[in-house]
Design an enzyme around this catalytic site. Sequence first.
Site, PDB file in Angstrom:
ATOM      1  N   ILE A   3      50.433 -56.934 140.353  1.00 48.87           N
ATOM      2  CA  ILE A   3      49.550 -55.470 140.152  1.00 48.87           C
ATOM      3  C   ILE A   3      49.221 -56.707 138.336  1.00 48.87           C
ATOM      4  O   ILE A   3      48.635 -56.310 137.869  1.00 48.87           O
ATOM      5  CB  ILE A   3      49.756 -54.768 140.046  1.00 48.87           C
ATOM      6  CG1 ILE A   3      49.138 -53.410 139.140  1.00 48.87           C
ATOM      7  CG2 ILE A   3      51.363 -54.292 138.998  1.00 48.87           C
ATOM      8  CD1 ILE A   3      47.944 -53.475 140.528  1.00 48.87           C
ATOM      9  N   ARG A  37      62.923 -59.741 137.077  1.00 49.35           N
ATOM     10  CA  ARG A  37      64.148 -60.316 136.910  1.00 49.35           C
ATOM     11  C   ARG A  37      64.548 -61.369 137.485  1.00 49.35           C
ATOM     12  O   ARG A  37      65.726 -61.938 136.869  1.00 49.35           O
ATOM     13  CB  ARG A  37      64.778 -59.471 138.467  1.00 49.35           C
ATOM     14  CG  ARG A  37      64.381 -57.990 138.476  1.00 49.35           C
ATOM     15  CD  ARG A  37      65.272 -57.514 139.666  1.00 49.35           C
ATOM     16  NE  ARG A  37      64.015 -57.475 141.331  1.00 49.35           N
ATOM     17  CZ  ARG A  37      64.383 -57.774 142.045  1.00 49.35           C
ATOM     18  NH1 ARG A  37      65.399 -57.188 142.836  1.00 49.35           N
ATOM     19  NH2 ARG A  37      63.490 -58.016 142.941  1.00 49.35           N
ATOM     20  N   TYR A  95      64.716 -57.079 131.185  1.00 52.28           N
ATOM     21  CA  TYR A  95      63.901 -57.070 130.525  1.00 52.28           C
ATOM     22  C   TYR A  95      64.598 -55.978 129.105  1.00 52.28           C
ATOM     23  O   TYR A  95      63.631 -55.952 129.151  1.00 52.28           O
ATOM     24  CB  TYR A  95      63.333 -55.139 131.872  1.00 52.28           C
ATOM     25  CG  TYR A  95      62.963 -55.757 133.099  1.00 52.28           C
ATOM     26  CD1 TYR A  95      61.788 -56.608 132.782  1.00 52.28           C
ATOM     27  CD2 TYR A  95      63.341 -55.143 134.498  1.00 52.28           C
ATOM     28  CE1 TYR A  95      61.638 -57.015 135.032  1.00 52.28           C
ATOM     29  CE2 TYR A  95      63.021 -55.374 135.855  1.00 52.28           C
ATOM     30  CZ  TYR A  95      61.382 -56.207 135.631  1.00 52.28           C
ATOM     31  OH  TYR A  95      61.244 -56.468 136.908  1.00 52.28           O
ATOM     32  N   HIS A 140      60.772 -46.851 137.319  1.00 54.16           N
ATOM     33  CA  HIS A 140      59.153 -46.758 136.850  1.00 54.16           C
ATOM     34  C   HIS A 140      59.476 -45.924 135.852  1.00 54.16           C
ATOM     35  O   HIS A 140      59.837 -45.710 134.294  1.00 54.16           O
ATOM     36  CB  HIS A 140      57.549 -45.808 137.071  1.00 54.16           C
ATOM     37  CG  HIS A 140      56.736 -46.145 137.684  1.00 54.16           C
ATOM     38  ND1 HIS A 140      55.393 -46.380 137.885  1.00 54.16           N
ATOM     39  CD2 HIS A 140      56.744 -47.893 137.807  1.00 54.16           C
ATOM     40  CE1 HIS A 140      55.029 -47.269 138.780  1.00 54.16           C
ATOM     41  NE2 HIS A 140      55.331 -48.408 138.817  1.00 54.16           N
ATOM     42  N   LYS A 162      50.364 -46.249 138.080  1.00 56.74           N
ATOM     43  CA  LYS A 162      51.078 -44.988 138.834  1.00 56.74           C
ATOM     44  C   LYS A 162      51.156 -45.587 139.938  1.00 56.74           C
ATOM     45  O   LYS A 162      51.407 -47.186 140.481  1.00 56.74           O
ATOM     46  CB  LYS A 162      49.054 -44.517 139.218  1.00 56.74           C
ATOM     47  CG  LYS A 162      48.219 -45.477 139.292  1.00 56.74           C
ATOM     48  CD  LYS A 162      48.476 -46.382 140.557  1.00 56.74           C
ATOM     49  CE  LYS A 162      47.589 -46.750 141.861  1.00 56.74           C
ATOM     50  NZ  LYS A 162      48.449 -47.386 142.896  1.00 56.74           N
TER      51      LYS A 162
END
Length: 332
Positions: free
Chosen positions: A23, A45, A66, A87, A105
């Site tokens: 995505i 990662r 991150y 998330h 989402k």
Amino acid sequence: MASKGAGQQSGTIRWGILGCGRIAHTFAQDMAWVEGSEILAAAARQGDSAQAFAQQYGIPVSYQGYDALCQDPEIDAIYVATPHSHHLHHAEQALAAGKAVLCEKPLTVNLSQSQTLIQAVKSHQGYLMEGMWTYFLPAIQQAKQWVEQGRIGRLLQIKADFGYPMIYDPQGRAYNPQLGGGAVLDMGIYPLALAWLFCPEMPETIHQLQHHAATGVEDELLCLLRFPQYQVDAVLGTSFRAKLPNVAYLIGDKGQIAIEDFWRAPRCALYHQDELVEQFEDGRQGSGFEFQIAAVNRDLCEGRLENRTVPHQTSLALAQLMDRLLNRPAAS
């Protein structure tokens, strides 16, 4: 929210991408069609994955892990593109670092987590929007305008489904319950979100049929919802087992609107009985993510902490609806 960085003051929003999966590629590709923004960094990662992703899209910085992305002072906003089971943690991490967050989402895997995340937004006085990109598509907005104008009379029914066959892998994200697997969170959120867009209230009744994979997650679901205030019934479906029509119909007493591939909605059509009355096609240049990216950019440049099209209340409502479909205990 932390004070605006130089990018926000100048009208250019400087993005970082957290997670470099499938995505994230769509997001990076569609950024080319958005004025006033640029991607400055990507993180994954594995460092080699982040580096390859950054090289593919001409992104100047890549990070392994991150935290460095979240702490990068050059970044204004972060797109969270990791699996939805992560998330909550990743969005909280970015918010705590003072970054605006666009989170793919579903916002989280359940209502309780969504409540926790939105509370974190308030605590940090930050910006958070769930990436319900379908709401920003011009064809969806056109369909909504037709309904509000009474072009199909009184709305009576909503029919929508979204499904594609998914190869069964008990360890993969789609079928693994520990990773938030199941068709409802992955694909079913789209028909649910469409129904909520036109009937923003909790249904008084939900009737459903589910089929479950060997791991226990639902791989197909059909449901009937009744929205009492709007006096509208919705027939919705999702599936990992088969390709569904992926069409939405908004049916009124004087006509109907058909939206093919409604989740990405390049076009819509208005009918009176069998007669095609009007068509709309957006002529987009990207895949459709560009519209939500531009919406977040406007929010940040104008100092808003919440998007008007996908407010936090909508994200909480969708999480509650999915919890009900999955027969989860009500969140406190």
